[in-house]
Design an enzyme around this catalytic site. Structure first.
Site, short mmCIF file in Angstrom:
data_model
loop_
_atom_site.label_atom_id
_atom_site.label_comp_id
_atom_site.label_asym_id
_atom_site.label_seq_id
_atom_site.Cartn_x
_atom_site.Cartn_y
_atom_site.Cartn_z
N HIS A 18 0.81 -1.22 0.00
CA HIS A 18 0.00 0.00 0.00
C HIS A 18 0.85 1.26 0.00
O HIS A 18 0.44 2.29 -0.56
CB HIS A 18 -0.97 -0.04 1.18
CG HIS A 18 -1.99 -1.13 1.04
ND1 HIS A 18 -2.64 -1.70 2.11
CD2 HIS A 18 -2.47 -1.77 -0.07
CE1 HIS A 18 -3.47 -2.63 1.67
NE2 HIS A 18 -3.39 -2.68 0.36
N HIS A 41 -7.83 -8.34 -7.58
CA HIS A 41 -8.17 -9.18 -6.43
C HIS A 41 -8.45 -8.24 -5.26
O HIS A 41 -7.66 -8.12 -4.33
CB HIS A 41 -7.03 -10.15 -6.10
CG HIS A 41 -6.73 -11.14 -7.17
ND1 HIS A 41 -6.08 -10.79 -8.34
CD2 HIS A 41 -6.98 -12.47 -7.26
CE1 HIS A 41 -5.94 -11.88 -9.10
NE2 HIS A 41 -6.48 -12.91 -8.47
N SER A 99 -6.84 -2.12 -0.78
CA SER A 99 -6.39 -1.39 -1.97
C SER A 99 -7.50 -0.63 -2.68
O SER A 99 -7.24 0.48 -3.18
CB SER A 99 -5.67 -2.35 -2.93
OG SER A 99 -6.42 -3.50 -3.18
N GLU A 117 -13.64 -8.96 -7.52
CA GLU A 117 -13.55 -9.90 -6.42
C GLU A 117 -14.42 -11.11 -6.74
O GLU A 117 -15.59 -10.95 -7.08
CB GLU A 117 -13.99 -9.25 -5.11
CG GLU A 117 -14.04 -10.20 -3.93
CD GLU A 117 -12.73 -10.95 -3.70
OE1 GLU A 117 -12.79 -12.18 -3.51
OE2 GLU A 117 -11.66 -10.32 -3.72
N GLY A 143 -10.38 -12.17 -11.36
CA GLY A 143 -9.55 -11.01 -11.65
C GLY A 143 -8.64 -11.19 -12.84
O GLY A 143 -8.38 -10.24 -13.59
N ASP A 168 -3.06 -8.79 -7.06
CA ASP A 168 -2.72 -9.18 -5.69
C ASP A 168 -3.39 -10.52 -5.35
O ASP A 168 -4.31 -10.58 -4.54
CB ASP A 168 -3.19 -8.07 -4.74
CG ASP A 168 -2.87 -8.39 -3.28
OD1 ASP A 168 -2.00 -9.22 -3.04
OD2 ASP A 168 -3.53 -7.79 -2.40
#
Length: 285
Positions: A18, A41, A99, A117, A143, A168
């Site tokens: 992050h 993701h 995120s 997601e 994703g 991710d």
């Protein structure tokens, strides 16, 4: 897939990811033209660090907990800590932003975000958390498939020449996930070559990643950068000792921006033998 990020929210990997994500957003918003971000993701976007899942692992205590206590003086870290403060002011003192929230916080009214997601419960929470933000389109979908479906991005007749793709994945499939992620990056670059791409990956033993690094240099990107933070010595196959980001098409001099910040994160969160690394696998021409 059984992965739930709530168990790991705010840990050292989230901090690395992050801090770098907000630095990439800062580079994106320097220019006035609108940009687009894809989070493949995304999770649920907001996490309660006082909830049962986070309390069961206590990973945030040694991640964001340590960093808040130390508060290293670096602009990149200060931007991240300011975002944490803003999130908690809006959602409660024990909240940690995922995120999607950080993208929404860092980007502008004219920018657009797609958050994907796959898990139904997490996707439903994500939709609820961002229902009032018209900039964010939430997709309950795989994703990786989204890179083919959503790139290159456009809104009506508007095409986005600049942007960021964050990948991710949970790495439940272990080494197979690296191959899947590299294939997805190649697909994304073929569709939207001018974008920046950031792939997060876990590190147990760094030496097992050599084939991943080798294959990453073959991707058709203008540059390939790795940024890694290990909070423990690189010698235990049983724990995640650290993590990294593979950043394709990184901003100019991004290595110089990120390296001192990662060294401060190492000192704030690391045990004896911790390390950080920011290195070009393929330097910009």
């Amino acid at each position: 897939m059984n992965y739930r990020h709530a168990f790991h929210a705010g840990n050292h990997a989230d901090v690395l990811k992050h801090v770098a994500l907000l630095a990439l957003c800062e580079a994106l918003t320097v220019k006035s033209s609108p940009c687009f971000a894809l989070d493949t993701h995304a999770g649920r976007g907001l996490y309660a660090l006082d909830g049962n899942s986070a309390q069961r692992t206590s990973e945030a205590r040694d991640g964001i907990g340590r960093l808040l206590a130390e508060a290293p003086k670096h602009p990149v870290i200060a931007r991240y800590l300011a975002a944490i403060k803003a999130c908690r002011a809006a959602h409660g003192a024990a909240t940690y932003p995922g995120s999607p929230w950080l993208l929404a916080h860092a980007l502008r009214p004219e920018d657009r975000i797609a958050a994907c997601e796959l898990q139904p419960e997490e996707a439903a929470a994500l939709k609820t958390n961002f229902a009032r933000d018209a900039r964010i389109a939430v997709h309950q979908r795989d994703g990786y498939a989204a890179l083919k479906a959503l790139l290159p991005p456009k809104l009506g007749t508007t095409k986005f020449g600049r942007g960021l793709v964050l990948i991710d994945p949970p790495y439940e499939a272990q080494l197979d996930e690296f191959d899947t992620a590299l294939t997805a990056l190649r697909e994304g670059l073929s569709r939207w070559p001018e974008a920046m791409y950031a792939l997060w990956y876990p590190i147990k033993l760094r030496r097992v990643l050599h084939s991943f690094y080798r294959e990453a240099t073959k991707l058709p990107a203008k540059s390939t950068l790795v940024a890694e933070l290990l909070v423990r010595p690189d010698d235990s196959p049983l724990r995640m000792n650290g993590s990294g980001l593979l950043i394709l098409n990184a901003p100019w001099q991004f290595d110089g921006t990120l390296a001192p910040a990662l060294a401060m994160l190492r000192d704030a969160m690391g045990e004896a033998g911790a390390s950080s690394r920011v290195e070009w696998l393929r330097a910009p021409a």
